[in-house]
Design a protein around this motif. Sequence first.
Motif, mmCIF file in Angstrom:
data_model
loop_
_atom_site.group_PDB
_atom_site.id
_atom_site.type_symbol
_atom_site.label_atom_id
_atom_site.label_comp_id
_atom_site.label_asym_id
_atom_site.label_seq_id
_atom_site.Cartn_x
_atom_site.Cartn_y
_atom_site.Cartn_z
ATOM 1 N N GLN A 303 47.179 50.163 44.703
ATOM 2 C CA GLN A 303 48.032 49.334 43.859
ATOM 3 C C GLN A 303 47.458 49.135 42.456
ATOM 4 O O GLN A 303 47.850 48.206 41.746
ATOM 5 N N LEU A 304 46.570 49.998 42.028
ATOM 6 C CA LEU A 304 45.851 49.790 40.768
ATOM 7 C C LEU A 304 46.747 49.906 39.536
ATOM 8 O O LEU A 304 46.461 49.311 38.494
ATOM 9 N N LYS A 305 47.811 50.665 39.634
ATOM 10 C CA LYS A 305 48.695 50.840 38.476
ATOM 11 C C LYS A 305 49.175 49.487 37.945
ATOM 12 O O LYS A 305 49.672 48.639 38.684
ATOM 13 N N GLY A 306 49.007 49.296 36.637
ATOM 14 C CA GLY A 306 49.494 48.098 35.967
ATOM 15 C C GLY A 306 48.604 46.877 36.098
ATOM 16 O O GLY A 306 48.883 45.842 35.472
ATOM 17 N N MET A 307 47.534 46.949 36.905
ATOM 18 C CA MET A 307 46.693 45.775 37.113
ATOM 19 C C MET A 307 45.728 45.569 35.935
ATOM 20 O O MET A 307 45.029 46.484 35.515
ATOM 21 N N VAL A 308 45.707 44.358 35.397
ATOM 22 C CA VAL A 308 44.776 43.966 34.335
ATOM 23 C C VAL A 308 44.344 42.533 34.612
ATOM 24 O O VAL A 308 45.199 41.656 34.767
ATOM 25 N N PRO A 309 43.016 42.270 34.711
ATOM 26 C CA PRO A 309 41.928 43.251 34.640
ATOM 27 C C PRO A 309 41.877 44.098 35.920
ATOM 28 O O PRO A 309 42.445 43.724 36.949
ATOM 29 N N ASN A 310 41.209 45.232 35.829
ATOM 30 C CA ASN A 310 41.139 46.115 36.992
ATOM 31 C C ASN A 310 39.697 46.460 37.326
ATOM 32 O O ASN A 310 38.769 46.128 36.582
ATOM 33 N N VAL A 311 39.505 47.117 38.447
ATOM 34 C CA VAL A 311 38.168 47.366 38.957
ATOM 35 C C VAL A 311 37.336 48.225 38.016
ATOM 36 O O VAL A 311 36.107 48.151 38.010
ATOM 37 N N TYR A 312 37.987 49.036 37.176
ATOM 38 C CA TYR A 312 37.253 49.893 36.244
ATOM 39 C C TYR A 312 36.865 49.170 34.957
ATOM 40 O O TYR A 312 36.363 49.795 34.019
ATOM 41 N N GLY A 313 37.098 47.867 34.906
ATOM 42 C CA GLY A 313 36.625 47.071 33.780
ATOM 43 C C GLY A 313 37.394 47.275 32.502
ATOM 44 O O GLY A 313 36.882 46.997 31.412
ATOM 45 N N SER A 314 38.619 47.742 32.594
ATOM 46 C CA SER A 314 39.411 47.995 31.395
ATOM 47 C C SER A 314 40.421 46.881 31.169
ATOM 48 O O SER A 314 41.038 46.383 32.112
ATOM 49 N N SER A 315 40.602 46.520 29.920
ATOM 50 C CA SER A 315 41.635 45.535 29.580
ATOM 51 C C SER A 315 42.976 46.214 29.351
ATOM 52 O O SER A 315 43.993 45.549 29.153
ATOM 53 N N ASP A 316 42.961 47.543 29.358
ATOM 54 C CA ASP A 316 44.202 48.308 29.259
ATOM 55 C C ASP A 316 44.668 48.690 30.662
ATOM 56 O O ASP A 316 43.850 48.966 31.545
#
Length: 539
Positions: A303-316
């Motif tokens: 479900q990572l699509k569209g998630m902010v913040p996300n596990v990869y540390g990106s604000s995008d």
Amino acid sequence: MKLNKIILTAGLFALALTSCTDLDVSPKSQYTEDPSQNSGIDPMIVVEAKMADVYNHLAAILGRRYMEAQCLASDEFTSLAFDGGYYDSGTYAHQALHCSDPTDASLDWFSEVTAGITKANTILEEFASGSAQMKAPARAIRAFYTWILMDSFGDAPILKSIPAEGEVVPRSPRKEVAEWIESELTEIIPYLTEDVTANTYGKPTRWMAQALLAKLYINWPVYTTVGVENYDAATAANPKLDACIAACDDVINSGKFNLGTVDYLHKFSYDNDWKVGDFIYAMPYDANTLTGFQYARPRSFKQLKGMVPNVYGSSDAFTQSFGGNMVVTPEFAKLFSLQGDIRNLCILRGDVFIRDAKTLRPTSEPFMYKGKQVHFTENITLKKQDNTIDVGNDDNAIQQGCHSIKWFIVPADYNNGRNQSNDLPLFRFADILLMKAEALVRLGQSGAKDLFNQIRKYAGAPEIAGEPSLEDIYQERGREFFDENWRRNDMIRFGHFEDEFFPHYKNFPDANFDKRHRIFPVEQEMLDLNPGWVQNPGY
């Protein structure tokens, strides 16, 4: 665009040469006229210009389908289905259960490898009157591509030239293929460049050929046994161990490689490049100019699509979807337990925390989904004990199994068609050290401990006090080369391919323990197009 299917005849080989690919040749390698007609141009510049597509031909295959076959057939990963989603006609489950089918999409690359060999042979025909130095890179990549076929499928065609019209090249016995690869490499090694620079990155060098030769030698009894099922790790004799050590020593004594230019996590990150001193030979992916690397797609949270913040540390936000259907087996996850070992951070398990996009290490900020911290369980619970390996599709199901985060990504890359810019190492200096250590142990000689501890020291893991056993080396190879497509190869050599690991358990539906399945079936279309070829025994 995927290369058209080929058969081993002159007409369709020509077709393969004119088919388009997704790979762009760099501007420095593009010419509006044949530079070989200009005597003022260095002949090796001509070689570089004409070889660019040959070097990068397998980028799409290595970036997905080859990976699926190698990783899922090992004890590293299993596939999951989500209420039927990502079952995909069983192509992933078949590899995990060792019951591959000749029509599986994950095995649909035999023809692509032969197309790459054809491209190399076309260059060799064009340079027929050229020097040994001009021909060596094409012969090296041809040997590497042939090794891929031999390692994965056993018997393989030895394509020394483009076949005559109507000729069907037979598959040679695996032993003969291994011997031919050895003769090719030993003959061309003196003519390959010894440079290790940005310009030689991703291209055959003396060190790439020596690494491939060492890999060939350490697996010699596997490759030369008549019938893959007859190889027995406990009793097999390897007459090439001294030769393996010599090949490794040539790389070690060159002084051109090291383990610690960057830490372990950054070796595999989105910004890795030729300066990673551990990389002997790599596929230099770029999300814009050399596409096809898609490891994060099946490994990341579904479900990572569209998630902010996300596990990869990106604000995008990531704008492309993820599969989340390849997870680490419970048995393999247990390898990542050495105190202080940085490699433990290559998998996500238990409570998940957001990573720092620069250090690649966990922060103290929880990775949240629907108001709860994401928690990946080590064990996997199936809806039903059947060959779909289906866990359902609710919030609990999509958090089953540990996930690999070794191939760290950023949205700027992934949002371009799910591509990544992580360069994929095919041969590493760390592998040279551990292959030499293994050869020494198999010979009953000392010296393996120091090589083994070089790996442990740079990983921050506890060093060992005595000489390692073969089992120690096998487990260490699991930690060190996790998710790099080597585990299946190691499992066969060490006698563990028929082990039980999720879901490859005895009495599990369709789980197969036939030793003939140490190699994959040849894709059905290749058999249909090549009269006289027969399927591998056991399929």
